[in-house]
Design a protein around this motif. Structure first.
Motif, PDB file in Angstrom:
ATOM      1  N   ILE A  32       0.836  -1.200   0.000  1.00 50.12           N
ATOM      2  CA  ILE A  32       0.000   0.000   0.000  1.00 50.12           C
ATOM      3  C   ILE A  32       0.873   1.253   0.000  1.00 50.12           C
ATOM      4  CG2 ILE A  32      -1.668   1.342   1.346  1.00 50.12           C
ATOM      5  CD1 ILE A  32      -2.788  -1.393   2.304  1.00 50.12           C
ATOM      6  N   SER A  33       1.912   1.239   0.844  1.00 48.05           N
ATOM      7  CA  SER A  33       2.723   2.455   0.928  1.00 48.05           C
ATOM      8  C   SER A  33       3.468   2.703  -0.389  1.00 48.05           C
ATOM      9  CB  SER A  33       3.699   2.386   2.099  1.00 48.05           C
ATOM     10  OG  SER A  33       4.635   1.367   1.921  1.00 48.05           O
ATOM     11  N   LEU A  34       3.923   1.622  -1.027  1.00 47.65           N
ATOM     12  CA  LEU A  34       4.634   1.811  -2.300  1.00 47.65           C
ATOM     13  C   LEU A  34       3.698   2.384  -3.362  1.00 47.65           C
ATOM     14  CD1 LEU A  34       7.035   1.499  -4.209  1.00 47.65           C
ATOM     15  CD2 LEU A  34       6.379  -0.868  -4.578  1.00 47.65           C
ATOM     16  N   ILE A  35       2.494   1.826  -3.446  1.00 49.44           N
ATOM     17  CA  ILE A  35       1.526   2.355  -4.419  1.00 49.44           C
ATOM     18  C   ILE A  35       1.212   3.818  -4.096  1.00 49.44           C
ATOM     19  CG2 ILE A  35      -0.863   2.148  -5.262  1.00 49.44           C
ATOM     20  CD1 ILE A  35      -0.563  -0.911  -4.779  1.00 49.44           C
ATOM     21  N   ALA A  36       1.035   4.089  -2.801  1.00 49.82           N
ATOM     22  CA  ALA A  36       0.746   5.469  -2.397  1.00 49.82           C
ATOM     23  C   ALA A  36       1.883   6.403  -2.803  1.00 49.82           C
ATOM     24  CB  ALA A  36       0.510   5.534  -0.888  1.00 49.82           C
ATOM     25  N   PHE A  37       3.103   5.967  -2.555  1.00 43.02           N
ATOM     26  CA  PHE A  37       4.260   6.780  -2.939  1.00 43.02           C
ATOM     27  C   PHE A  37       4.228   7.088  -4.434  1.00 43.02           C
ATOM     28  CE2 PHE A  37       6.739   6.121   0.977  1.00 43.02           C
ATOM     29  CZ  PHE A  37       7.437   7.312   1.012  1.00 43.02           C
ATOM     30  N   ILE A  38       4.013   6.043  -5.230  1.00 39.27           N
ATOM     31  CA  ILE A  38       4.074   6.224  -6.686  1.00 39.27           C
ATOM     32  C   ILE A  38       2.985   7.190  -7.148  1.00 39.27           C
ATOM     33  CG2 ILE A  38       3.795   5.049  -8.909  1.00 39.27           C
ATOM     34  CD1 ILE A  38       5.133   2.592  -7.591  1.00 39.27           C
ATOM     35  N   LEU A  39       1.757   6.951  -6.684  1.00 33.01           N
ATOM     36  CA  LEU A  39       0.647   7.812  -7.125  1.00 33.01           C
ATOM     37  C   LEU A  39       0.847   9.245  -6.639  1.00 33.01           C
ATOM     38  CD1 LEU A  39      -2.464   5.523  -6.499  1.00 33.01           C
ATOM     39  CD2 LEU A  39      -1.377   6.099  -8.678  1.00 33.01           C
ATOM     40  N   PHE A  40       1.114   9.359  -5.374  1.00 34.36           N
ATOM     41  CA  PHE A  40       1.232  10.658  -4.724  1.00 34.36           C
ATOM     42  C   PHE A  40       2.364  11.479  -5.355  1.00 34.36           C
ATOM     43  CE2 PHE A  40       2.656  13.018  -0.802  1.00 34.36           C
ATOM     44  CZ  PHE A  40       1.545  13.839  -0.733  1.00 34.36           C
ATOM     45  N   TYR A  41       3.512  10.849  -5.497  1.00 36.57           N
ATOM     46  CA  TYR A  41       4.659  11.558  -6.042  1.00 36.57           C
ATOM     47  C   TYR A  41       4.457  11.882  -7.523  1.00 36.57           C
ATOM     48  CZ  TYR A  41       7.859  11.278  -2.039  1.00 36.57           C
ATOM     49  OH  TYR A  41       8.489  11.458  -0.830  1.00 36.57           O
ATOM     50  N   SER A  42       3.796  10.989  -8.266  1.00 35.96           N
ATOM     51  CA  SER A  42       3.587  11.273  -9.681  1.00 35.96           C
ATOM     52  C   SER A  42       2.749  12.531  -9.851  1.00 35.96           C
ATOM     53  CB  SER A  42       2.858  10.113 -10.371  1.00 35.96           C
ATOM     54  OG  SER A  42       3.581   8.940 -10.199  1.00 35.96           O
ATOM     55  N   VAL A  43       1.665  12.607  -9.073  1.00 33.13           N
ATOM     56  CA  VAL A  43       0.798  13.776  -9.186  1.00 33.13           C
ATOM     57  C   VAL A  43       1.562  15.050  -8.822  1.00 33.13           C
ATOM     58  CG1 VAL A  43      -1.261  14.889  -8.264  1.00 33.13           C
ATOM     59  CG2 VAL A  43      -1.293  12.445  -8.768  1.00 33.13           C
ATOM     60  N   LEU A  44       2.270  14.992  -7.695  1.00 25.79           N
ATOM     61  CA  LEU A  44       3.016  16.179  -7.268  1.00 25.79           C
ATOM     62  C   LEU A  44       4.078  16.561  -8.288  1.00 25.79           C
ATOM     63  CD1 LEU A  44       3.593  15.577  -3.463  1.00 25.79           C
ATOM     64  CD2 LEU A  44       2.044  17.184  -4.540  1.00 25.79           C
ATOM     65  N   GLY A  45       4.767  15.542  -8.809  1.00 27.35           N
ATOM     66  CA  GLY A  45       5.817  15.804  -9.788  1.00 27.35           C
ATOM     67  C   GLY A  45       5.253  16.448 -11.041  1.00 27.35           C
ATOM     68  N   LEU A  46       4.108  15.925 -11.500  1.00 25.80           N
ATOM     69  CA  LEU A  46       3.484  16.494 -12.704  1.00 25.80           C
ATOM     70  C   LEU A  46       3.113  17.953 -12.474  1.00 25.80           C
ATOM     71  CD1 LEU A  46       1.237  13.554 -13.964  1.00 25.80           C
ATOM     72  CD2 LEU A  46       3.247  14.554 -15.092  1.00 25.80           C
ATOM     73  N   ILE A  47       2.495  18.222 -11.325  1.00 23.37           N
ATOM     74  CA  ILE A  47       2.090  19.603 -11.041  1.00 23.37           C
ATOM     75  C   ILE A  47       3.315  20.508 -10.990  1.00 23.37           C
ATOM     76  CG2 ILE A  47       1.058  21.131  -9.320  1.00 23.37           C
ATOM     77  CD1 ILE A  47      -0.714  18.770  -8.489  1.00 23.37           C
ATOM     78  N   ASP A  48       4.366  20.027 -10.318  1.00 25.61           N
ATOM     79  CA  ASP A  48       5.545  20.866 -10.160  1.00 25.61           C
ATOM     80  C   ASP A  48       6.200  21.162 -11.504  1.00 25.61           C
ATOM     81  OD1 ASP A  48       7.096  21.925  -7.713  1.00 25.61           O
ATOM     82  OD2 ASP A  48       8.636  21.307  -9.136  1.00 25.61           O
ATOM     83  N   PHE A  49       6.347  20.134 -12.333  1.00 23.56           N
ATOM     84  CA  PHE A  49       6.972  20.374 -13.630  1.00 23.56           C
ATOM     85  C   PHE A  49       6.068  21.211 -14.537  1.00 23.56           C
ATOM     86  CE2 PHE A  49       9.902  16.972 -12.387  1.00 23.56           C
ATOM     87  CZ  PHE A  49      11.085  17.637 -12.663  1.00 23.56           C
ATOM     88  N   TYR A  50       4.754  21.024 -14.384  1.00 23.38           N
ATOM     89  CA  TYR A  50       3.823  21.867 -15.126  1.00 23.38           C
ATOM     90  C   TYR A  50       4.022  23.342 -14.770  1.00 23.38           C
ATOM     91  CZ  TYR A  50      -0.546  24.400 -15.864  1.00 23.38           C
ATOM     92  OH  TYR A  50      -1.471  25.349 -16.183  1.00 23.38           O
ATOM     93  N   LEU A  51       4.106  23.613 -13.459  1.00 25.01           N
ATOM     94  CA  LEU A  51       4.290  25.001 -13.030  1.00 25.01           C
ATOM     95  C   LEU A  51       5.655  25.545 -13.449  1.00 25.01           C
ATOM     96  CD1 LEU A  51       2.753  24.929  -9.435  1.00 25.01           C
ATOM     97  CD2 LEU A  51       1.795  26.006 -11.482  1.00 25.01           C
ATOM     98  N   LEU A  52       6.656  24.680 -13.357  1.00 25.21           N
ATOM     99  CA  LEU A  52       7.999  25.096 -13.742  1.00 25.21           C
ATOM    100  C   LEU A  52       8.014  25.489 -15.220  1.00 25.21           C
ATOM    101  CD1 LEU A  52      10.608  25.228 -12.120  1.00 25.21           C
ATOM    102  CD2 LEU A  52      11.173  22.932 -12.893  1.00 25.21           C
ATOM    103  N   ILE A  53       7.404  24.656 -16.048  1.00 19.29           N
ATOM    104  CA  ILE A  53       7.373  24.946 -17.487  1.00 19.29           C
ATOM    105  C   ILE A  53       6.536  26.191 -17.749  1.00 19.29           C
ATOM    106  CG2 ILE A  53       6.550  24.067 -19.725  1.00 19.29           C
ATOM    107  CD1 ILE A  53       7.264  21.221 -18.616  1.00 19.29           C
ATOM    108  N   LYS A  54       5.402  26.280 -17.059  1.00 20.79           N
ATOM    109  CA  LYS A  54       4.518  27.426 -17.272  1.00 20.79           C
ATOM    110  C   LYS A  54       5.244  28.746 -16.981  1.00 20.79           C
ATOM    111  CE  LYS A  54       0.539  29.492 -15.013  1.00 20.79           C
ATOM    112  NZ  LYS A  54      -0.542  29.289 -14.036  1.00 20.79           N
ATOM    113  N   PHE A  55       5.926  28.795 -15.852  1.00 22.73           N
ATOM    114  CA  PHE A  55       6.579  30.053 -15.499  1.00 22.73           C
ATOM    115  C   PHE A  55       7.889  30.279 -16.253  1.00 22.73           C
ATOM    116  CE2 PHE A  55       3.409  29.944 -12.270  1.00 22.73           C
ATOM    117  CZ  PHE A  55       3.105  31.282 -12.083  1.00 22.73           C
ATOM    118  N   ALA A  56       8.504  29.190 -16.686  1.00 21.97           N
ATOM    119  CA  ALA A  56       9.701  29.344 -17.519  1.00 21.97           C
ATOM    120  C   ALA A  56       9.307  29.944 -18.867  1.00 21.97           C
ATOM    121  CB  ALA A  56      10.388  27.996 -17.713  1.00 21.97           C
TER     122      ALA A  56
END
Lengths: 433, 341
Positions: free
Chosen positions: A403-427
């Motif tokens: 459960i924790s591994l799946i949670a890590f993967i899902l949770f981090y993927s979403v956060l990573g996508l948002i962060d890179f989206y914002l990084l690209i947007k502001f760049a």
């Protein structure tokens, strides 16, 4: 799959994800500090806008780096409790020192820097970002001394059924850790430099804010050239350290099977671990592996066959990671030499600008490949020669870790996508007027 | 001797963490209730914006010091509290990214989403930290090898939950007072009133928890042995009362310091009762994880003591300096500042 494998995967996910953000923090903080310092020295408002623009991208990236670092520190306890008990005396203290010496500084002053533009003297304000930048690099020192100790344990004695500290100075001057620190820092600085080059290229290609981005380009071109050459030399020293300390990792990353003197290096090879050989070996450079590893072609390089099978790290993944890292490192040298050469009028070279733009992901790949080599290459050991990974894991149930591994993967993927989206947007948005 | 000094430092680091992150976790939990519109929400974010990150490092230090000084306790605690701890960390990650993420979006639904996440990411840690410590106070089901014989729901026993509610109330009052200090006008007044009302709930919960602790845990054994220790709960109670007295005269800053004192001394109360245990076992006192059977080597304890005694005062000094430096109130005008969240 068992708790061990799932825990290893989870640590890989958590640490590799964390390290998507750390290098840009390390590299971009110093570049931002340099820009702001130029503003302080010259009074040129462009450099202030540069510090603000690149600083904003730095901050978007920074927050995720900070918060994902906390999970890493605690995962030694959650998933590797046997390890924590066995080596906490040394390893734990290095992490604790990192927090008290560096992390406080970084985290406390970053807020001050954000909130005091135009409120304090430019000089003082620039000091704040320098504190953040230097503290980040000091932070890396302690983390890599800790990792360096796992790679090459020194200064300890086995007592009370665990590794206890005997010689603190030996731990602090562990050459493997120090070389690793400089190598990692150099890689992170290249990443920061190519990030600035790539984003600047994007805007130069669109004739957007030419003066602003030419200035950014020029700083980053000098910076990237310095550090890509630096890492080239330092990478060689790192390789020699591996040869000295971890013969199994050296043999695996070179897919070197037979012990021999005057060992060649193959420019192209395909490992065949099943049959303990390489199925294809092309373009040998005679004696080059011996030379690189031990500074003389006469030196004997141990082959994998000389080690018991259960002490060999996996070959193919280490072999590929190593080639990928080194190949990209060479590319960075090349691209930074060209960028340096044209730094006064890069807008005239659209092809170069395009290549630089699409090069932004490459240092990320190189750095992750480097970590794969460092960590997977150390297997089956968690502390080289001292403790095996399989003996280090916590007592946990399968559902817990699944459960924790799946949670890590899902949770981090979403956060990573948002962060890179914002990084690209502001760049893409470019600096404010 | 070194072990005892480290035990004290261990307690102090956790207490300072609760005191500092307590106010921004509490304020994050109050966000949906205390801020009426976008301007007020931004005021709330910016009132803790420069500070939350520095506050959270105290958690990392408390964790890191547990690892360095008591590696066996660190291993047993974090292995045993696996699911609860990961939940805590995920929540703290969410809380941390809210500041940057929320302010970088253009539309209202994006911001509303992050406001909800801010609430969850702040509320859960308040509860979980309290649940974890209350469970430590009453003892964890640790067997002779330090293996935790239970799951996530083992921790959610009535006394553990009471600890969660206690921490939540402590942090809510603390957070509301922070907002009252850092803002002016209507929102400051609303936050102050909220703190004043929440204080009564806190008082009720604290009394229940204290009495329950007497029956549920062995914390009071130490107090009966060394009565001078009673000063910790007494100072905690006195601070709690002082909080109210200062609230009555709307002296929010003084009330906040009194509330900080309450949090510090509630933590000291628990920690002093634990000594010399770090993790008492509910199965058998012989399985207790104590400072003596879980500590690092004397050399490590000595070196780390040097590091902490030099560095922590420096950290405290520059953190105080930063708090003083950014002491201006956050109002509508400060939101015009380009870099504001």
């Amino acid at each position: 799959m068992d708790v061990l494998m799932l825990s290893r995967l989870q640590f890989a996910v958590a640490s590799m994800f964390h390290f998507l953000f750390v290098p840009l923090t390390l590299g971009l903080s110093i570049l931002t500090a340099i820009m702001e310092t130029i503003y302080v020295k010259t009074g040129d408002e462009d450099y202030k806008r540069m510090a603000k623009f690149w600083g904003k991208l730095f901050l978007i990236n920074f927050s995720l780096g900070v918060v994902t670092g906390i999970t890493l520190e605690f995962q030694f306890g959650t998933n590797w409790s046997a390890y924590s008990k066995y080596v906490g005396d040394i390893f734990g203290s290095l992490l604790a020192i990192e927090a008290t010496l560096a992390f406080y500084l970084e985290s406390s002053f970053v807020g001050l820097w954000i909130f005091t533009w135009n409120r304090v003297s430019p000089k003082l304000h620039a000091t704040f970002i320098w504190i953040v930048a230097i503290a980040s690099s000091i932070s890396a020192l302690w983390i890599l001394l800790a990792n360096g100790w796992m790679q090459n344990p020194v200064g300890y004695v086995i007592r009370n059924g665990r590794a206890e500290l005997q010689d603190f100075i030996a731990v602090l001057t562990n050459s493997f850790g120090l070389v690793e620190f400089i190598h990692t820092l150099g890689g992170a600085y290249i990443l920061g430099g190519i990030f600035v080059l790539g984003v600047s290229s994007y805007h130069l290609l669109r004739n957007n804010e030419i003066v602003f981005f030419k200035k950014s380009f020029s700083i980053a071109a000098v910076w990237t050239l310095v550090f890509s050459l630096f890492v080239l030399i330092n990478g060689h020293i790192s390789g020699a350290e591996v040869a000295r300390v971890q013969p199994t990792k050296l043999a695996a990353m070179e897919s070197h099977w037979e012990t021999q003197k005057n060992a060649p290096m193959y420019l192209f090879a395909i490992p065949d671990p099943e049959n303990e050989k390489n199925s294809v070996e092309l373009f040998p450079i005679p004696g080059f592996l011996s030379l690189l590893a031990f500074h003389t072609t006469d030196a004997e390089v141990k082959g994998l066959k000389d080690f018991p099978k259960d002490l060999r790290p996996p070959v193919t993944i280490n072999f590929l990671s190593f080639r990928l890292m080194v190949g990209l490192g060479m590319f960075f040298v090349l691209i930074s030499i060209i960028s340096f050469a044209v730094r006064s009028n890069p807008e005239k070279y659209p092809l170069l600008l395009k290549i630089l733009l699409f090069s932004i992901p490459l240092p990320y790949i190189a750095i992750e490949a480097g970590w794969v080599l460092a960590e997977v290459g150390r297997q089956p050991w968690i502390v080289y020669g001292l403790m095996k990974t399989k003996d280090a894991v916590s007592v946990l149930s399968m559902p817990q870790v699944t459960i924790s591994l799946i949670a890590f993967i899902l949770f981090y993927s979403v956060l990573g996508l948002i962060d890179f989206y914002l990084l690209i947007k502001f760049a893409r948005k470019g600096p404010q007027h | 001797m070194l072990e005892t000094i480290w035990f004290i430092l261990w307690g102090v680091l956790w207490a300072v963490y609760f005191m500092l992150d307590g106010f921004d976790l509490g304020l994050g939990s109050l966000l949906p209730f205390v801020a009426k519109n976008e301007t007020e929400k931004r005021i709330v974010y910016n009132s803790m914006g420069p500070f939350w990150d520095g506050n959270e490092v105290w958690l990392i230090t408390a964790g890191g010091v547990t690892f360095a000084a008591f590696p066996t306790a660190y291993a047993i605690m974090f292995n045993g509290l696996y699911s609860a701890l990961l939940l805590l960390l995920f929540a703290l990650i969410l809380r941390g990214v809210c500041f940057e993420f929320r302010s970088k979006g253009d539309n209202q639904s994006w911001r509303d989403m992050w406001d909800k996440i801010m609430f969850i990411g702040s509320f859960l840690p308040c509860i979980l930290l309290g649940v974890a410590f209350a469970n430590i106070f009453e003892g964890l089901p640790l067997d002779k090898d330090g293996i935790f014989q239970g799951g996530l729901f083992t921790l959610l026993n009535p006394y553990g939950l009471a600890g969660g509610v206690l921490f939540l109330m402590l942090f809510l009052v603390h957070g509301a007072l922070w907002l009252a200090i850092k803002t002016e006008g209507e929102i400051s007044q609303r936050a102050g009133e909220m703190a004043s009302k929440l204080w009564f709930v806190l008082l009720a919960v604290a009394v229940v928890f204290l009495v329950w602790t007497f029956f549920q845990t062995k914390l009071f054994d130490n107090y009966l042995k060394i009565p001078v220790l009673f000063m910790f709960p007494l100072i905690a109670v006195a601070s709690l009362i002082m909080t109210k007295i200062f609230m009555l005269s709307k002296a929010w800053l003084k009330a906040w310091f009194a509330s900080a004192g309450t949090i510090l001394f509630v933590t000291f109360f628990g920690v002093a009762g634990l000594f010399p245990n770090l993790l008492p076992s509910s199965l058998n006192p012989a399985y207790n994880v104590t400072i003596f059977n879980s500590s690092a080597s004397q050399l490590t304890l000595k070196i780390m003591l040097g590091v902490v005694l030099v560095m922590v005062p420096i950290v405290i000094a520059y953190q105080i300096w930063i708090y003083m430096f950014l002491k201006d109130k956050v109002n509508e005008k400060s939101l015009d500042y380009e870099e504001a969240y």
